[in-house]
Design a protein around this motif. Structure first.
Motif, PDB file in Angstrom:
ATOM      1  N   LEU A 144       0.688  -1.286  -0.116  1.00 13.53           N
ATOM      2  CA  LEU A 144       0.036  -0.048   0.071  1.00 13.53           C
ATOM      3  C   LEU A 144       0.866   1.286   0.009  1.00 13.53           C
ATOM      4  O   LEU A 144       0.594   2.278  -0.737  1.00 13.53           O
ATOM      5  CB  LEU A 144      -1.130   0.093   1.210  1.00 13.53           C
ATOM      6  CG  LEU A 144      -1.949  -0.998   1.207  1.00 13.53           C
ATOM      7  CD1 LEU A 144      -2.741  -1.098   2.585  1.00 13.53           C
ATOM      8  CD2 LEU A 144      -3.000  -1.018   0.112  1.00 13.53           C
ATOM      9  N   SER A 152      -1.552   6.257  -6.109  1.00  7.11           N
ATOM     10  CA  SER A 152      -3.000   6.050  -5.620  1.00  7.11           C
ATOM     11  C   SER A 152      -3.372   6.761  -4.280  1.00  7.11           C
ATOM     12  O   SER A 152      -2.556   7.405  -3.623  1.00  7.11           O
ATOM     13  CB  SER A 152      -2.902   4.555  -5.191  1.00  7.11           C
ATOM     14  OG  SER A 152      -2.601   3.614  -6.307  1.00  7.11           O
ATOM     15  N   LEU A 157      -7.434   3.882  -0.552  1.00  8.16           N
ATOM     16  CA  LEU A 157      -6.894   2.693   0.241  1.00  8.16           C
ATOM     17  C   LEU A 157      -7.235   2.362   1.568  1.00  8.16           C
ATOM     18  O   LEU A 157      -7.681   1.367   2.063  1.00  8.16           O
ATOM     19  CB  LEU A 157      -5.418   2.631  -0.051  1.00  8.16           C
ATOM     20  CG  LEU A 157      -4.896   2.717  -1.432  1.00  8.16           C
ATOM     21  CD1 LEU A 157      -3.372   2.849  -1.506  1.00  8.16           C
ATOM     22  CD2 LEU A 157      -5.298   1.487  -2.272  1.00  8.16           C
ATOM     23  N   TYR A 161      -8.788  -1.006   2.759  1.00  6.77           N
ATOM     24  CA  TYR A 161      -8.164  -1.950   3.244  1.00  6.77           C
ATOM     25  C   TYR A 161      -8.020  -1.813   4.910  1.00  6.77           C
ATOM     26  O   TYR A 161      -7.582  -2.752   5.434  1.00  6.77           O
ATOM     27  CB  TYR A 161      -6.643  -1.995   2.598  1.00  6.77           C
ATOM     28  CG  TYR A 161      -6.617  -2.302   1.454  1.00  6.77           C
ATOM     29  CD1 TYR A 161      -6.638  -3.773   1.205  1.00  6.77           C
ATOM     30  CD2 TYR A 161      -6.490  -1.437   0.337  1.00  6.77           C
ATOM     31  CE1 TYR A 161      -6.388  -4.277  -0.242  1.00  6.77           C
ATOM     32  CE2 TYR A 161      -6.450  -2.063  -0.894  1.00  6.77           C
ATOM     33  CZ  TYR A 161      -6.305  -3.283  -1.319  1.00  6.77           C
ATOM     34  OH  TYR A 161      -6.455  -3.961  -2.571  1.00  6.77           O
TER      35      TYR A 161
END
Length: 252
Positions: A144, A152, A157, A161
């Motif tokens: 990540l 990103s 995220l 996640y």
């Protein structure tokens, strides 16, 4: 000493010794005595100081403002209000006067130690705003981290996640006391600039990425904070005074 009547309830007199017994049974005697000692110390200090002068005009204006705010401008309504609150005007005036003197006393007691105390407490008073993505394993955390570095969205995220509750807020955590952060995280926070990533850092068996969003340094220019520190110093002073008292409970 002779027992004295303290209250009359349905024509039954309750003397001071019975009051003490009630407080002992209810577990409230120590707090009752502590409150008395606190007030005694304050009143005694006010009596001997000559640097606490509250203007009569200020007190009178405060009472006027209070009556206006609470719709007590009518003299009869105000008298009824006083009666319903178990007081009279003289006592009400004394209470308002005392509150001003108390705040002035707090300021005078705290002022000599305030700057030093602020510096001592500053690590806990400074706050930081962080965003977090918390996952179960280091490999995912590192992946990540790479994705974020490559462009990103941290927020997206975090939603997808993160195992932490703040994922519903795009990973944004509320302002946190800098001093309350784990040592490893605090050191990392101190080493980065706003917007930079931190981690992965292992905390309590999980791995977290953090992003530093904001730094909120404490300042004595903040009136609310200054007053809070003054209160803390004043209560410390009261505690020291109480420790030096010799107290005997004398109730027949």
């Amino acid at each position: 000493m002779e027992s004295s009547s303290f209250l009359t309830v349905n024509d039954e007199q309750i003397d001071l010794s019975q009051v003490v017994k009630y407080l002992q049974v209810s577990g409230k005697l120590n707090q009752f005595i502590s409150d008395i000692l606190r007030q005694h110390i304050i009143e005694s200090e006010l009596e001997i100081r000559d640097d606490i002068d509250i203007s009569t005009g200020l007190i009178e204006q405060t009472i006027i403002d209070y009556r206006l705010k609470n719709q007590l401008t009518d003299p009869q309504i105000f008298q009824e209000w006083l009666k319903n609150n178990g007081t009279d005007y003289a006592t009400f005036l004394a209470s308002v006067t005392f509150s001003f003197k108390l705040e002035k006393l707090k300021s005078l007691i705290a002022e000599p130690k305030l700057s030093e105390y602020f510096i001592e407490r500053k690590i806990y008073l400074d706050r930081v705003v962080l965003s977090r993505i918390m996952v179960d394993n280091r490999e995912l955390a590192e992946e990540l981290h790479t994705q974020i570095e490559e462009g990103s969205s941290f927020e997206q995220l975090a939603k997808e996640y993160s195992l932490a509750d703040e994922r519903v807020f795009n990973g944004m955590m509320g302002p946190l006391s800098r001093g309350s952060l784990p040592d490893m995280l605090r050191a990392a926070v101190d080493a980065v600039n706003l917007g930079q990533l931190i981690g992965p850092i292992e905390l309590e068996g999980r791995f977290s990425l953090f992003r530093l969003e904001n730094i909120l340094p404490a300042s004595l220019e903040n009136i609310q904070l200054k007053q809070s520190l003054q209160n803390e110093l004043f209560e410390r002073w009261i505690g020291e005074k109480i420790q030096n008292l010799t107290v005997k409970l004398q109730v027949s």
